[in-house]
Design a protein around this motif. Sequence first.
Motif, mmCIF file in Angstrom:
data_model
loop_
_atom_site.group_PDB
_atom_site.id
_atom_site.type_symbol
_atom_site.label_atom_id
_atom_site.label_comp_id
_atom_site.label_asym_id
_atom_site.label_seq_id
_atom_site.Cartn_x
_atom_site.Cartn_y
_atom_site.Cartn_z
ATOM 1 N N GLN A 1 0.847 -1.195 0.000
ATOM 2 C CA GLN A 1 0.000 0.000 0.000
ATOM 3 C C GLN A 1 0.884 1.248 0.000
ATOM 4 O OE1 GLN A 1 -3.321 -0.206 -0.257
ATOM 5 N NE2 GLN A 1 -3.262 -2.456 -0.157
ATOM 6 N N ASP A 2 0.458 2.276 -0.726
ATOM 7 C CA ASP A 2 1.207 3.531 -0.870
ATOM 8 C C ASP A 2 0.653 4.586 0.080
ATOM 9 O OD1 ASP A 2 2.628 5.754 -1.753
ATOM 10 O OD2 ASP A 2 1.343 6.061 -3.514
ATOM 11 N N THR A 3 1.491 5.036 1.006
ATOM 12 C CA THR A 3 1.070 6.084 1.947
ATOM 13 C C THR A 3 1.316 7.495 1.415
ATOM 14 O OG1 THR A 3 3.211 6.286 3.063
ATOM 15 C CG2 THR A 3 1.722 4.550 3.840
ATOM 16 N N GLY A 4 2.169 7.617 0.392
ATOM 17 C CA GLY A 4 2.551 8.941 -0.071
ATOM 18 C C GLY A 4 3.335 9.726 0.958
ATOM 19 N N TYR A 5 3.872 9.029 1.963
ATOM 20 C CA TYR A 5 4.609 9.630 3.075
ATOM 21 C C TYR A 5 3.716 10.571 3.891
ATOM 22 C CZ TYR A 5 8.903 10.830 5.597
ATOM 23 O OH TYR A 5 9.879 10.966 6.569
ATOM 24 N N VAL A 6 2.432 10.219 4.014
ATOM 25 C CA VAL A 6 1.468 11.001 4.794
ATOM 26 C C VAL A 6 1.036 10.152 5.982
ATOM 27 C CG1 VAL A 6 -0.773 12.148 4.792
ATOM 28 C CG2 VAL A 6 0.676 12.229 2.745
ATOM 29 N N PRO A 7 1.358 10.556 7.220
ATOM 30 C CA PRO A 7 1.027 9.728 8.382
ATOM 31 C C PRO A 7 -0.443 9.344 8.482
ATOM 32 C CG PRO A 7 2.584 11.433 9.010
ATOM 33 C CD PRO A 7 2.173 11.731 7.589
ATOM 34 N N GLN A 8 -1.352 10.284 8.242
ATOM 35 C CA GLN A 8 -2.777 9.972 8.349
ATOM 36 C C GLN A 8 -3.174 8.875 7.362
ATOM 37 O OE1 GLN A 8 -5.385 13.315 7.781
ATOM 38 N NE2 GLN A 8 -7.246 12.141 8.205
ATOM 39 N N THR A 9 -2.618 8.956 6.145
ATOM 40 C CA THR A 9 -2.894 7.923 5.153
ATOM 41 C C THR A 9 -2.352 6.578 5.614
ATOM 42 O OG1 THR A 9 -2.777 9.552 3.374
ATOM 43 C CG2 THR A 9 -2.577 7.244 2.744
ATOM 44 N N GLY A 10 -1.164 6.597 6.188
ATOM 45 C CA GLY A 10 -0.573 5.363 6.690
ATOM 46 C C GLY A 10 -1.426 4.717 7.770
ATOM 47 N N VAL A 11 -1.957 5.513 8.679
ATOM 48 C CA VAL A 11 -2.812 4.989 9.756
ATOM 49 C C VAL A 11 -4.077 4.375 9.180
ATOM 50 C CG1 VAL A 11 -4.195 5.633 11.758
ATOM 51 C CG2 VAL A 11 -1.876 6.541 11.506
ATOM 52 N N GLN A 12 -4.677 5.049 8.209
ATOM 53 C CA GLN A 12 -5.897 4.533 7.593
ATOM 54 C C GLN A 12 -5.635 3.226 6.850
ATOM 55 O OE1 GLN A 12 -6.972 7.911 5.205
ATOM 56 N NE2 GLN A 12 -8.097 8.913 6.858
ATOM 57 N N LEU A 13 -4.537 3.176 6.107
ATOM 58 C CA LEU A 13 -4.225 1.965 5.350
ATOM 59 C C LEU A 13 -3.892 0.800 6.281
ATOM 60 C CD1 LEU A 13 -2.108 3.501 2.448
ATOM 61 C CD2 LEU A 13 -4.371 2.452 2.253
ATOM 62 N N TYR A 14 -3.214 1.091 7.384
ATOM 63 C CA TYR A 14 -2.882 0.025 8.324
ATOM 64 C C TYR A 14 -4.148 -0.620 8.887
ATOM 65 C CZ TYR A 14 -1.230 -2.434 12.454
ATOM 66 O OH TYR A 14 -0.990 -3.405 13.402
ATOM 67 N N SER A 15 -5.173 0.187 9.150
ATOM 68 C CA SER A 15 -6.401 -0.376 9.727
ATOM 69 C C SER A 15 -7.041 -1.394 8.801
ATOM 70 C CB SER A 15 -7.397 0.741 10.048
ATOM 71 O OG SER A 15 -7.864 1.367 8.855
ATOM 72 N N SER A 16 -6.847 -1.235 7.495
ATOM 73 C CA SER A 16 -7.391 -2.211 6.557
ATOM 74 C C SER A 16 -6.451 -3.396 6.350
ATOM 75 C CB SER A 16 -7.695 -1.543 5.210
ATOM 76 O OG SER A 16 -6.514 -1.049 4.605
ATOM 77 N N LEU A 17 -5.141 -3.163 6.516
ATOM 78 C CA LEU A 17 -4.159 -4.241 6.373
ATOM 79 C C LEU A 17 -4.159 -5.182 7.579
ATOM 80 C CD1 LEU A 17 -0.816 -2.587 5.140
ATOM 81 C CD2 LEU A 17 -2.150 -4.301 3.924
ATOM 82 N N GLU A 18 -4.239 -4.616 8.747
ATOM 83 C CA GLU A 18 -3.944 -5.338 9.991
ATOM 84 C C GLU A 18 -4.697 -6.659 10.149
ATOM 85 O OE1 GLU A 18 -4.660 -6.912 13.742
ATOM 86 O OE2 GLU A 18 -6.165 -5.580 12.841
#
Length: 416
Positions: free
Chosen positions: A101-118
């Motif tokens: 998954q690509d976060t674009g180096y944006v922390p909020q995006t990373g948190v959102q993507l992690y919730s779907s990955l986890e």
Amino acid sequence: MRTGKTLRTTTAVAAAVVVVTAGCSTRAPEESGGGGGGGEGGAAADVLTDVGVEGETIRLGVLTDLTGVFAALGQDITNANQLFWQDNQVCDTYSVELDVQDTGYVPQTGVQLYSSLEPNVLAMQQTIGSPINTALAPEFEADSMVNFPSAWARTLTEIPGTGVPGATYDVELANGYAYMFDQGLLAEGDTVGHIYFEGEYGENGLAGSEAVAEERGLTIIPAQIKATDQDMTAQITQFAAAGVDAIALTVAPTQTASAAGVAAAQGLDVPIIGSNPVFAPGLLQGPAAQALKDNLYVASPVSAFDAQPELLAQYQEAYPNVQPSLGVLVGYGMSAIMKQVLDAACENGDLTREGVFSAFNELSNVDTGGLVVPIDGFETGVSPSLQSFILRPADVPGGAEVAQEAFEGEFAAGLA
């Protein structure tokens, strides 16, 4: 304690999501105390599993940067993750699949993507960026998630289960200073201008500068910038007016090119020392190329392709249209470390999250065949390594050559 095994490389072609086919040298146990989520019969049936293991496939998560300030680095690290797992299994049994998954180096995006990955991954093969890793720290801890960050901030060593793949930025930069002193590029009492990103990455690098300054009487002129700032004219002009003897950088490649180019234009011919993310080979195609070759020294957790020709050939065959950076060595090396963790958990008969977490905490003396500096272990709050390579920009694959093999500088132990 577990002792790492030297990795091997074999030519293969990578895919966007990888399912692995080749074997490894570590066998799963014939019996385990838990119920199993493994495949039909054989070793997998005797290994306890829960999240992220289905049959004989392990799924690992990747939160990388494919579109932000570290996009080129993120692409190479991720490609190398994929390339490694094409050629390696866990315990001769489990193939590994990556959910990228690509976060674009944006922390909020990373948190959102992690919730779907986890809910679907056993562990995190890669999470790029100190800010994103820091933002996810509570979730990683709550989930007993083993995670290898593409980041080296000291704060990340405080996150349980997070394995920084090399020396932390403060130790890394201090090793760079030690090299400069050894080479006569810097002397006691000199003045250094340090440009650094706000946040964990930049501030941890600045801590390295300040620690060395205290030991050797340096004067540090700090200049904090945002990751979105691209023109370093104001900062370099300030440094030139102060008569700095060297420049330190904990920034991204864009800012490195600007700093080197502006310094050359202003006649500020001084050495530049940077932490490992500061350089990308594409900079040598730009106007600052000669200034970088003349003055830049990069303290790095990995070697260069001149020391890893087989990996270079493998990568170029798999990705013929990509200009490889040293992120390839980072990605391949961190995958080799993850394999050692998963192999150990499998040997213990426990590929649950908790089993992998326990295996991670037992890992020590990690050897990746010279790709990554030796890792002593992952102790909370402690730099996993005291060693760094020193690299110099050059017109070679990866854009850099090894100027100094992995070494522990005089300031490292005090910082660790």
